[in-house]
Write a protein that holds these residues in place. Structure first.
Motif, PDB file in Angstrom:
ATOM      1  N   LYS A  12       0.909  -1.137   0.034  1.00  0.00           N
ATOM      2  CA  LYS A  12      -0.017  -0.022   0.086  1.00  0.00           C
ATOM      3  C   LYS A  12       0.798   1.456   0.044  1.00  0.00           C
ATOM      4  O   LYS A  12       0.370   2.378  -0.467  1.00  0.00           O
ATOM      5  CB  LYS A  12      -0.850  -0.087   1.278  1.00  0.00           C
ATOM      6  N   HIS A  13       2.054   1.179   0.590  1.00  0.00           N
ATOM      7  CA  HIS A  13       2.835   2.499   0.706  1.00  0.00           C
ATOM      8  C   HIS A  13       4.002   2.625  -0.569  1.00  0.00           C
ATOM      9  O   HIS A  13       4.670   3.400  -0.653  1.00  0.00           O
ATOM     10  CB  HIS A  13       3.747   2.534   1.895  1.00  0.00           C
ATOM     11  N   THR A  14       3.604   1.602  -1.685  1.00  0.00           N
ATOM     12  CA  THR A  14       4.656   1.567  -3.004  1.00  0.00           C
ATOM     13  C   THR A  14       3.937   1.964  -3.903  1.00  0.00           C
ATOM     14  O   THR A  14       2.863   1.457  -4.239  1.00  0.00           O
ATOM     15  CB  THR A  14       5.306   0.240  -2.992  1.00  0.00           C
ATOM     16  N   TRP A  15       4.526   2.898  -5.109  1.00  0.00           N
ATOM     17  CA  TRP A  15       3.904   3.239  -6.254  1.00  0.00           C
ATOM     18  C   TRP A  15       4.391   2.027  -7.272  1.00  0.00           C
ATOM     19  O   TRP A  15       5.692   2.169  -7.576  1.00  0.00           O
ATOM     20  CB  TRP A  15       4.245   4.441  -6.585  1.00  0.00           C
ATOM     21  N   LEU A  16       3.662   1.168  -7.604  1.00  0.00           N
ATOM     22  CA  LEU A  16       4.057  -0.005  -8.303  1.00  0.00           C
ATOM     23  C   LEU A  16       3.434   0.225  -9.579  1.00  0.00           C
ATOM     24  O   LEU A  16       2.254   0.644 -10.057  1.00  0.00           O
ATOM     25  CB  LEU A  16       3.361  -1.300  -7.826  1.00  0.00           C
ATOM     26  N   PRO A  17       4.186  -0.027 -10.530  1.00  0.00           N
ATOM     27  CA  PRO A  17       3.906  -0.099 -12.154  1.00  0.00           C
ATOM     28  C   PRO A  17       2.985  -1.292 -12.414  1.00  0.00           C
ATOM     29  O   PRO A  17       3.602  -2.046 -13.567  1.00  0.00           O
ATOM     30  CB  PRO A  17       5.146   0.265 -12.760  1.00  0.00           C
ATOM     31  N   ILE A  18       2.130  -1.801 -11.753  1.00  0.00           N
ATOM     32  CA  ILE A  18       1.211  -2.702 -12.245  1.00  0.00           C
ATOM     33  C   ILE A  18       0.761  -2.436 -13.704  1.00  0.00           C
ATOM     34  O   ILE A  18       0.466  -1.280 -14.224  1.00  0.00           O
ATOM     35  CB  ILE A  18      -0.006  -3.051 -11.604  1.00  0.00           C
ATOM     36  N   ALA A  19       0.847  -3.402 -14.813  1.00  0.00           N
ATOM     37  CA  ALA A  19       0.526  -3.177 -15.805  1.00  0.00           C
ATOM     38  C   ALA A  19       1.609  -2.192 -16.665  1.00  0.00           C
ATOM     39  O   ALA A  19       1.165  -1.524 -17.372  1.00  0.00           O
ATOM     40  CB  ALA A  19      -0.850  -2.503 -16.118  1.00  0.00           C
ATOM     41  N   ALA A  20       2.690  -2.475 -16.332  1.00  0.00           N
ATOM     42  CA  ALA A  20       3.890  -1.475 -16.440  1.00  0.00           C
ATOM     43  C   ALA A  20       3.433   0.020 -16.374  1.00  0.00           C
ATOM     44  O   ALA A  20       3.895   0.787 -16.999  1.00  0.00           O
ATOM     45  CB  ALA A  20       4.136  -1.600 -18.107  1.00  0.00           C
ATOM     46  N   LEU A  21       2.609   0.245 -15.148  1.00  0.00           N
ATOM     47  CA  LEU A  21       2.090   1.225 -14.803  1.00  0.00           C
ATOM     48  C   LEU A  21       1.651   2.365 -15.922  1.00  0.00           C
ATOM     49  O   LEU A  21       2.079   3.410 -16.162  1.00  0.00           O
ATOM     50  CB  LEU A  21       3.179   2.369 -14.062  1.00  0.00           C
ATOM     51  N   ALA A  22       0.695   1.451 -16.907  1.00  0.00           N
ATOM     52  CA  ALA A  22       0.353   1.958 -17.658  1.00  0.00           C
ATOM     53  C   ALA A  22       0.906   2.832 -19.019  1.00  0.00           C
ATOM     54  O   ALA A  22       0.258   3.273 -20.123  1.00  0.00           O
ATOM     55  CB  ALA A  22      -0.414   3.419 -17.529  1.00  0.00           C
ATOM     56  N   PHE A  23       2.099   2.123 -19.195  1.00  0.00           N
ATOM     57  CA  PHE A  23       3.015   2.434 -20.347  1.00  0.00           C
ATOM     58  C   PHE A  23       2.913   1.328 -21.219  1.00  0.00           C
ATOM     59  O   PHE A  23       3.595   1.140 -22.221  1.00  0.00           O
ATOM     60  CB  PHE A  23       4.330   3.009 -20.092  1.00  0.00           C
ATOM     61  N   GLY A  24       2.557   0.153 -20.761  1.00  0.00           N
ATOM     62  CA  GLY A  24       2.280  -1.169 -21.841  1.00  0.00           C
ATOM     63  C   GLY A  24       0.942  -1.432 -22.181  1.00  0.00           C
ATOM     64  O   GLY A  24       0.018  -0.928 -21.664  1.00  0.00           O
ATOM     65  N   VAL A  34      -4.193  -4.238 -13.260  1.00  0.00           N
ATOM     66  CA  VAL A  34      -4.627  -3.685 -11.843  1.00  0.00           C
ATOM     67  C   VAL A  34      -3.747  -2.644 -11.622  1.00  0.00           C
ATOM     68  O   VAL A  34      -2.725  -2.922 -11.703  1.00  0.00           O
ATOM     69  CB  VAL A  34      -4.644  -4.783 -10.867  1.00  0.00           C
ATOM     70  N   PHE A  35      -4.398  -1.531 -11.197  1.00  0.00           N
ATOM     71  CA  PHE A  35      -3.720  -0.494 -11.277  1.00  0.00           C
ATOM     72  C   PHE A  35      -3.423  -0.088  -9.607  1.00  0.00           C
ATOM     73  O   PHE A  35      -4.524  -0.079  -8.753  1.00  0.00           O
ATOM     74  CB  PHE A  35      -4.001   0.865 -11.823  1.00  0.00           C
ATOM     75  N   VAL A  36      -2.431   0.224  -8.966  1.00  0.00           N
ATOM     76  CA  VAL A  36      -2.378   0.405  -7.479  1.00  0.00           C
ATOM     77  C   VAL A  36      -2.192   1.744  -7.185  1.00  0.00           C
ATOM     78  O   VAL A  36      -1.411   2.732  -7.835  1.00  0.00           O
ATOM     79  CB  VAL A  36      -1.010  -0.332  -6.953  1.00  0.00           C
ATOM     80  N   ILE A  60      -8.729  -0.949  -9.756  1.00  0.00           N
ATOM     81  CA  ILE A  60      -7.802  -0.063  -8.886  1.00  0.00           C
ATOM     82  C   ILE A  60      -7.728  -0.503  -7.630  1.00  0.00           C
ATOM     83  O   ILE A  60      -8.951  -0.600  -7.087  1.00  0.00           O
ATOM     84  CB  ILE A  60      -8.243   1.456  -9.184  1.00  0.00           C
ATOM     85  N   GLN A  61      -6.721  -0.603  -6.927  1.00  0.00           N
ATOM     86  CA  GLN A  61      -6.369  -1.099  -5.566  1.00  0.00           C
ATOM     87  C   GLN A  61      -5.880   0.111  -4.604  1.00  0.00           C
ATOM     88  O   GLN A  61      -4.875   0.517  -5.039  1.00  0.00           O
ATOM     89  CB  GLN A  61      -5.891  -2.304  -5.367  1.00  0.00           C
ATOM     90  N   GLY A  62      -6.530   0.372  -3.591  1.00  0.00           N
ATOM     91  CA  GLY A  62      -5.917   1.416  -2.878  1.00  0.00           C
ATOM     92  C   GLY A  62      -6.367   1.272  -1.127  1.00  0.00           C
ATOM     93  O   GLY A  62      -6.853   0.201  -0.860  1.00  0.00           O
ATOM     94  N   SER A  63      -6.252   2.198  -0.490  1.00  0.00           N
ATOM     95  CA  SER A  63      -6.532   2.291   0.869  1.00  0.00           C
ATOM     96  C   SER A  63      -7.129   3.403   1.392  1.00  0.00           C
ATOM     97  O   SER A  63      -6.490   4.564   0.910  1.00  0.00           O
ATOM     98  CB  SER A  63      -5.295   1.830   1.767  1.00  0.00           C
TER      99      SER A  63
END
Length: 232
Positions: A12-24, A34-36, A60-63
């Motif tokens: 939850k405290h990390t900016w993760l490029p899930i899905a290549a953080l939207a550049f893929g 899935v975007f975090v 989208i996953q978050g807190s």
């Protein structure tokens, strides 16, 4: 290939490029984008979290911690958009969620507190058909925390209303939130019809600040009491 996260708690405290953080783009029809949230998404147009790039956003996953999270997403004219907190696994949405959708200028479109079909305290925005392609803002918050424009409500009460609830006619753009909520926890919003945004779709922060300042000034003018002339 996009990677679906099974547990959000350790990330939850990390900016993760899930899905290549939207550049893929998706390389498998079965892969889920899935975007975090990463850090804390803001709750205003200026501080909203924007997922840049191309390709779909499936979730989208978050807190949340007693506030609202606002995300800038891209919707395509004529393509149905849906968002729900009812379809996730047991790691998410153990609180009373509310979802709101705003247009590119921050004007309210639809909101939902309790999904009328599923029941319970989870929320769903269903089959909204945008007429204009571009940037939109999706907000998640806990029950009791409501969006306002210059101090005026943007949406009517959502209590007891299933399905999409339209914003109040003539309401202004989002400038803040009213009241408080004790709702908090990890969430997952599953999406249909949403994509990451291109950099060219995102307005300059300065233009959003000007909109907010204008609305704030308008609110002060509306609240100012008339001056009664002193009789001679």
């Amino acid at each position: 290939m996009f990677t679906r996260i099974k547990s959000f708690k350790s990330l939850k405290h990390t900016w993760l490029p899930i899905a290549a953080l939207a550049f893929g783009a998706a390389t498998s029809a079965q892969a889920a984008a899935v975007f975090v949230e990463g850090g804390d998404a803001g709750e205003t147009l200026v501080t909203a979290k924007t997922f840049l790039g191309s390709g779909p956003i499936d979730a989208i996953q978050g807190s949340l911690d007693g506030d609202a999270d606002l995300f800038a997403i891209y919707l395509t004219a004529g393509t149905a958009f849906s968002a729900t907190t009812t379809a996730s696994g047991i790691n998410y949405n153990f609180f009373d969620t509310v979802l709101y959708l705003f247009d590119a200028a921050g004007k309210g479109l639809i909101g939902n507190d309790d999904d009328g079909d599923v029941g319970g305290s989870q929320s769903t925005l269903s089959n909204y058909i945008p007429t204009v392609s571009g940037l939109y803002y999706l907000a998640i918050t806990g029950a009791g925390y409501t969006p306002v424009s210059g101090g005026s409500a943007i949406f009517p009460s959502l209590l007891g209303q299933g399905g999409n609830v339209a914003a109040i006619s003539g309401s202004g753009s989002l400038t803040g939130w009213n009241s408080v909520t004790s709702e908090s926890g990890d969430y997952e919003i599953q999406l249909v019809g949403a994509s990451a945004a291109a950099a060219s779709d995102v307005p300059e922060p300065g233009s959003l600040l000007l909109v907010g300042a204008a609305l704030g000034a308008a609110g002060l003018i509306r609240r100012r009491k008339p001056v009664t002339p002193v009789q001679a």
